[in-house]
Design an enzyme around this catalytic site. Structure first.
Site, short mmCIF file in Angstrom:
data_model
loop_
_atom_site.label_atom_id
_atom_site.label_comp_id
_atom_site.label_asym_id
_atom_site.label_seq_id
_atom_site.Cartn_x
_atom_site.Cartn_y
_atom_site.Cartn_z
N ASP A 11 0.93 -1.14 0.02
CA ASP A 11 0.02 0.15 -0.03
C ASP A 11 0.84 1.27 -0.08
OD1 ASP A 11 -1.63 2.18 0.73
OD2 ASP A 11 -2.42 1.19 2.34
N ASP A 51 -6.89 -0.85 -1.01
CA ASP A 51 -5.88 0.27 -1.21
C ASP A 51 -4.41 -0.54 -1.63
OD1 ASP A 51 -5.01 -0.90 1.08
OD2 ASP A 51 -5.57 0.91 2.37
N GLY A 102 18.33 -5.87 -0.11
CA GLY A 102 18.44 -7.24 -0.60
C GLY A 102 17.05 -8.00 -0.72
N LYS A 131 -7.48 -5.30 4.05
CA LYS A 131 -8.15 -4.98 5.40
C LYS A 131 -8.33 -6.24 6.28
CE LYS A 131 -8.95 -0.62 4.16
NZ LYS A 131 -7.72 -0.30 4.02
N TYR A 230 0.96 0.89 14.70
CA TYR A 230 0.07 0.53 13.59
C TYR A 230 0.89 0.93 12.62
CZ TYR A 230 -3.68 1.05 10.39
OH TYR A 230 -4.25 0.91 9.26
N LYS A 233 -3.05 -3.08 8.41
CA LYS A 233 -3.16 -4.58 8.49
C LYS A 233 -2.33 -5.30 7.37
CE LYS A 233 -5.23 -7.22 11.47
NZ LYS A 233 -4.99 -7.31 12.86
N ASP A 234 -2.06 -6.45 7.44
CA ASP A 234 -0.97 -7.20 6.65
C ASP A 234 -1.32 -7.30 5.34
OD1 ASP A 234 0.83 -7.45 8.98
OD2 ASP A 234 -1.04 -8.58 9.80
#
Ligand code: F6R
Ligand code: MG
Ligand code: MG
Length: 366
Positions: A11, A51, A102, A131, A230, A233-234
């Site tokens: 993102d 996003d 790397g 999300k 924060y 999210k992943d």
């Protein structure tokens, strides 16, 4: 021919909050890859889910290759520059380090890669979710690879009779990669016992026990473990090879009709149902609901076909309606109980600060 597929996603800025990247940002990422990608990748494809901007590469350099990772990183830096110029929200959000070192692992972007001997026809599906976190794939992938209620091939096809080997990662361990390998069907209950905990145990990869070949690769990044605060999210990506010794495409897609509740949604701190969406969808309601896209491809001598948008079908319109209902229902209980994530999974520090302030006000009654 041995080829590598790599999805690298980040993102790096979006319009109107955390909804979707701008057309110019995506255009710039593509332009950069076209200009600088020659001699590094055989082919590439770019799309967004919510996003997040995801790049799919085919190449012959193996997994974790510094040239491929640097190319993706630099393309995201180019996208970030456009995002900054346009004043997009969260420009460069997932590029957590100032300079590339790397491998993009641990630097913010999510990565799912696999190397294999290309079959004469090589169909696979690229999944991108927004999300939510990598544990969101645990249930659907468990069902697609280990449950004959979803994967009829486990009983109908001789090619999957031996089942699959699951490699599961303990993502709460930050000193290194703590993994366990378990075989389905013999160790199904052990696999399920781990996979019920989506925030701690995440499927990293799956291999066919008939052929030994890799079938699945999932990004296992935990941004809050990298940044310590924060950063979003992943938003995991996943590659799934399909057909023949692997589930049919439709079997791999089938469990996504559950719209199961996952961690993520607003501020990465809620529970919401995972909605299967079309290519280049944004998020909306309560910065969600959590979404997943599925693009089918064939790759031949490293050349990618155009994608088949697997969730663009009337059947999935019906599922989207049902998932919308599930999203509305859980949102009706706001911050209470199961609707908001437990303390350890909140992506914002506000509650921690409040607890610190309230702590000295507590009294133990005599
Ligand atoms: C969730 C997400 C959004 C933001 C929310 C607040 O992963 O990206 O729900 O958490 O829009 O964003 P900020 O803190 O940037 O104002
Ligand atoms: Mg974001
Ligand atoms: Mg995102």
């Amino acid at each position: 021919m041995k080829i590598t597929l790599s999805i690298i996603k980040a993102d790096v800025g979006s319009i109107g909050g955390h909804l979707k990247p701008s057309a110019q940002l995506l255009q710039e990422v593509k332009r950069y890859l076209e200009e600088k990608g020659k001699g590094i990748a055989l082919d590439f494809f770019v799309a967004h889910t919510g996003d997040d901007c995801a790049i799919l590469f085919s190449h012959t350099r193996g997994v974790g290759n510094d040239k491929v990772h640097k190319l993706a990183w630099d393309a995201f830096v180019a996208g970030t520059n456009v995002a900054k110029k346009e004043g997009l929200y969260g420009a460069g959000q997932d590029l957590l380090k100032d300079s590339f070192s790397g491998n993009v692992r641990g630097m913010g972007p999510a990565v799912a890669e696999m190397e294999f001997e290309e079959r004469p026809n090589e169909p696979f599906v690229m999944f991108c979710a927004d999300k939510t976190d990598p544990g969101a794939y645990n249930l659907p992938i468990y069902l697609a690879f280990a449950d004959p209620m979803y994967n009829s091939g486990l009983i109908l096809s001789p090619n999957m009779a031996k089942g699959f080997k699951f490699t599961i990662m303990d993502v709460s361990y930050t000193e290194g990669d703590r993994i366990i390998e378990l075989n389905a069907p013999e160790e199904l209950y052990d696999i399920a016992a781990l996979l019920r905990d989506n925030e701690r145990f995440v499927i990293e990869s799956i291999h066919s026990r008939e052929t030994g070949e890799i079938a699945v690769s999932v990004s296992t990044t935990r941004l809050h473990n990298i940044a310590g605060k924060y950063t979003g999210k992943d938003d995991p990506v996943m590659l799934v090879r399909v057909q023949g010794p692997f589930p049919a495409t439709g079997e791999a897609l089938a469990p996504f009709n559950i719209g199961h509740y996952v961690a993520g949604f607003m501020r990465g701190s809620h529970t919401g149902p995972l909605m299967p969406v079309k290519i280049n969808s944004s998020v909306s309601y309560f910065d969600g609901p959590p979404v997943v896209s599925a693009l089918g491809f064939c790759v031949h001598e490293g050349k990618l076909t155009e994608p088949a948008d697997a969730f663009d079908h009337p059947y999935w319109d019906y599922i989207r309606q049902q998932v919308s209902r599930k999203a509305t229902e859980i949102r009706q209980q706001g911050f209470s109980g199961a609707a908001m994530l437990p303390y350890s999974e909140l992506e914002y520090g506000g509650i921690v600060k409040k607890m610190e302030k309230l702590e000295p006000k507590f009294k133990v009654r005599k």
